[in-house]
Structures are given as structure tokens and as C-alpha cells.
Design a protein around this motif. Sequence first.
Motif, PDB file in Angstrom:
ATOM      1  N   ASN A  35      73.335  44.965  53.271  1.00  0.00           N
ATOM      2  CA  ASN A  35      74.382  44.037  52.879  1.00  0.00           C
ATOM      3  C   ASN A  35      74.550  43.967  51.362  1.00  0.00           C
ATOM      4  O   ASN A  35      73.594  43.904  50.610  1.00  0.00           O
ATOM      5  CB  ASN A  35      74.132  42.642  53.456  1.00  0.00           C
ATOM      6  CG  ASN A  35      72.733  42.139  53.205  1.00  0.00           C
ATOM      7  OD1 ASN A  35      71.782  42.657  53.773  1.00  0.00           O
ATOM      8  ND2 ASN A  35      72.605  41.151  52.347  1.00  0.00           N
TER       9      ASN A  35
ATOM     10  N   HIS B 132      69.489  45.569  50.163  1.00  0.00           N
ATOM     11  CA  HIS B 132      70.070  44.304  49.718  1.00  0.00           C
ATOM     12  C   HIS B 132      70.618  44.399  48.294  1.00  0.00           C
ATOM     13  O   HIS B 132      69.946  44.904  47.396  1.00  0.00           O
ATOM     14  CB  HIS B 132      69.034  43.158  49.705  1.00  0.00           C
ATOM     15  CG  HIS B 132      68.127  43.128  50.883  1.00  0.00           C
ATOM     16  ND1 HIS B 132      68.496  42.616  52.097  1.00  0.00           N
ATOM     17  CD2 HIS B 132      66.845  43.543  51.027  1.00  0.00           C
ATOM     18  CE1 HIS B 132      67.483  42.710  52.945  1.00  0.00           C
ATOM     19  NE2 HIS B 132      66.469  43.287  52.323  1.00  0.00           N
TER      20      HIS B 132
ATOM     21  N   ALA C  19      65.735  44.857  46.437  1.00  0.00           N
ATOM     22  CA  ALA C  19      66.923  44.024  46.282  1.00  0.00           C
ATOM     23  C   ALA C  19      67.226  43.768  44.812  1.00  0.00           C
ATOM     24  O   ALA C  19      66.324  43.557  43.996  1.00  0.00           O
ATOM     25  CB  ALA C  19      66.712  42.695  46.998  1.00  0.00           C
TER      26      ALA C  19
END
Length: 448
Positions: A330, A347, A364
Amino acid sequence: MTSLPSSRPATAVLLAAGLGTRMKSSRPKAMQTLAGQPMLAHLIASAAEVFDRLVIVVGPDMDDVAKLAAPFPVVVQHERLGTAHAALQAEHWFGEGDVAVLYADNPLISAQTLAALLAERRKPGVGLALLAMRPADPARYGRVMTQGEDVTRIVEWADATPDERATDLCNAGVLCAGAADFRKWLHRVGNDNAKGEFYLTDVVGLAVDDGARVRAVEAAEDELRGVNSRAELAQAEHCLQERLRHKAMENGVTLVAPQTVFFSADTALAPDVLVEPNVVFGPGVTVHENVVIRAFSHLEGCEVHAGAVIGPYARLRPETSIGSGARIGNFVEVKSATLGEGTKVNHLTYLGNARIGAHTNIGAGTITCNYDGVFKHTTTIGNNVFVGSDSVLVAPVSIGDHALVGAGSVVTSDVPPEALALGRARQVNKPELGKRFMDARKAEKENG
């Protein structure tokens, strides 16, 4: 080329000189896009499957249309005096076989329909064939009047009687005839009408007057609808997207919510690809088998190899290749980058101008700083590398196999294989200073 019952050469003349005035656009009508490609490109693709030769008629100063038409010959209609006049500009290219005249603003005609038109023209005794449709709302279309299987005339709506208007067989404007007859009829078309233009549809009446048999080939309204306004462009886009969705599903692709997925004309999806809702495919996308594209992802100019998972909310930009079994999660954006087999970027990450090996993990919040304001630079990351969260990789930089980058690092120098890179400032704690600072800021706010 689609199989046809004759070896006679066939030429398609594509009329693409329209300005698109009703679209209120500075771009020619033929360059308005459907499913990521100009309308003219769709028509060229279909016509090239059927006809031996294509020639495109453009208006003056339409260099972009002429470029799109290459390598097919282009002729210029210097004065816009009507569709028959436009077709005559290509007379030199007619040859001695059959000639069809098509319109760039009828971009959704299939190769199968064009083959049926040409086959009808080549039946014994048929002098002229035309395309017709039965639209849900015949509205102001010209009506095709018939007697038995033969067309007797085309009646424009404004000139039609109530009984003639009740006829639901409508003219689509596409004609096909032998080259010699087409030349003769085009030269005889007059311009005694309100606009003083030479209309291609008048060829039908001239053919009937000469005793030629005229036959109509019916096709679906969705193939023959004209595109002259933004609203009609949107309707054509809807029809084309429906066609592309059905084609994908027939080829073994699962679309969880088909109406929410949008394709480009050249999107290539292998069997057993699964596409979740609200996914957009821009031009130049190839997706291999067993890939999952999760919801709200956007892909353009990229290749995704077998077994990868993309999204949700991922963006793959041009010149990107995602390796087999890789994971793009995402809010990850990838541009001009290659990712190896099994690599994970799960991420909140930007990877631009990067070359990343197999089985590497990108934490991330990691970004590659690839642009210095003038030039783009490359980040190279090896196999089995672990890049900790919130890392900044300042290109050009290389990280070797099995290396580890500590979370929060700013990496400006190459990292050797198997090394640990720590590129962050030393932490310093100041006792009680945090609370005193916040208390002072709150007091400042209260005192205005």
C-alpha cells in the motif's frame, strides 16, 4: 489478415481531417483518446487486419496525425469541402481493386465487421456495400431504404417522411466499392446543398442510378457510433471498456468488480490474473500469470511477472519491472525500476531509478533520492538486502548483497556486501527539557 473470399487488393481510405470543433479542443478529432490511444489508432489497427493498403487523409498542419499514421501514406485535404472531396484526395492510392472509405470518428469498428463489408462487396453482382445499424434511438440518423436485400436510397432525416423515419435501419456512412466505380461516383458528387459541401453519402444514390446493386451490412451500434462531442467520446469509452473487460474475462482473468476496472487498448493480462476493484491500467502494461492486483492500484508502462502481488493503493510507473513473487504494498510508488524475484516493498515507499535484486526487503517509508535537480541517478541494491524503515538512499549509491541498512539511515556512500550501514545522527537525551519546551509553547499560545 482476416480471411476473405478474393485475392483482389483492397485499399482503405481513412478520413482524419476533422478539427473536432464540437469538442472545443485544440487537438484534431482523430487524436482524441479512447482507452489510452488516439481514436485513429484504433481504426488503423482494425483496418490493417483486413485491407492490403491504408491511406490516411488529414487536414493542413496536422503533423501529429500524420506522425501517428506512419508508415502508411498520408494525403492532405487543404480545403475542407466535405467527405467526398476528402476521399478524392486519396484517389492516387485507390489502385485497381476494392476501396473502402472509413472515418476516424468511427473508431470502434472491428476487423470482423470490415471483413464482412469487403466480403459483401465481393459477392457477384454487388457494386457497392455500406455499413448500417439499428440504434436504440435512431434519432436524426439517415435512414437506409431497402427493397428486398438491396438498398434503394439513403434518406436524410430532415428529408424523410414519417413512414421513412419509422425505418430503424440507419446509415453509418462507411462505403466500399470497386476502385473504378468509386472514382467515377466521387467525381460526380455535387455540392448543391445547404453547406455547399461534397457528401460521401451521395455516392449511394449515384450507384443506384447507374443500376449498381447496393447492399447493406448490419453491425452493432456500439461499433458504428460516431464520436463528435465529449459526451459521445465518453459513450465510446464506455463501450470500449466493456469490450476490453469481456475480452479479459474470456481470456481467463478474474475481475472482482468489472465495472470499476479500466483498461488501455494494449493491456495484456495472462490467465489467472486477479484484479480487485478500482484498478486503472494505463498504456503499456503486461501482467503475467497468477498475479494479484489489489484495489485502487494504478499501473502504466510496466511489466509484472508471475505470482507477484501489487497493492492495494500501489502505483507502478513507466519502465518498471516487478519480479516473480514480489510484493508491492500500500502507498508504494515505483518508477524506472526493476525488482527481483521475491523482493518485498510493503509500505509507504518511493523507488525511482532503482535496480533491486532478489529476496530483498525494503522497509516502510524508504525513498530513493534519484534526482539532483538536473540529472537522474541510479540506486543499486543487491540480493537478500534488508533496508530498515524510514531510510533515505541518496543516488548514485550501491548496496551489496546481504547488507543491512539500519532504520532511519541516510545512505550517501556505497555499502559493501554483508555490511551494516548506520547513517543517522547520535541520539542525545536532555532531561526534562521536553516538558519545559512544551509548557513554554502552550503559555505562548494562551497569551496570544
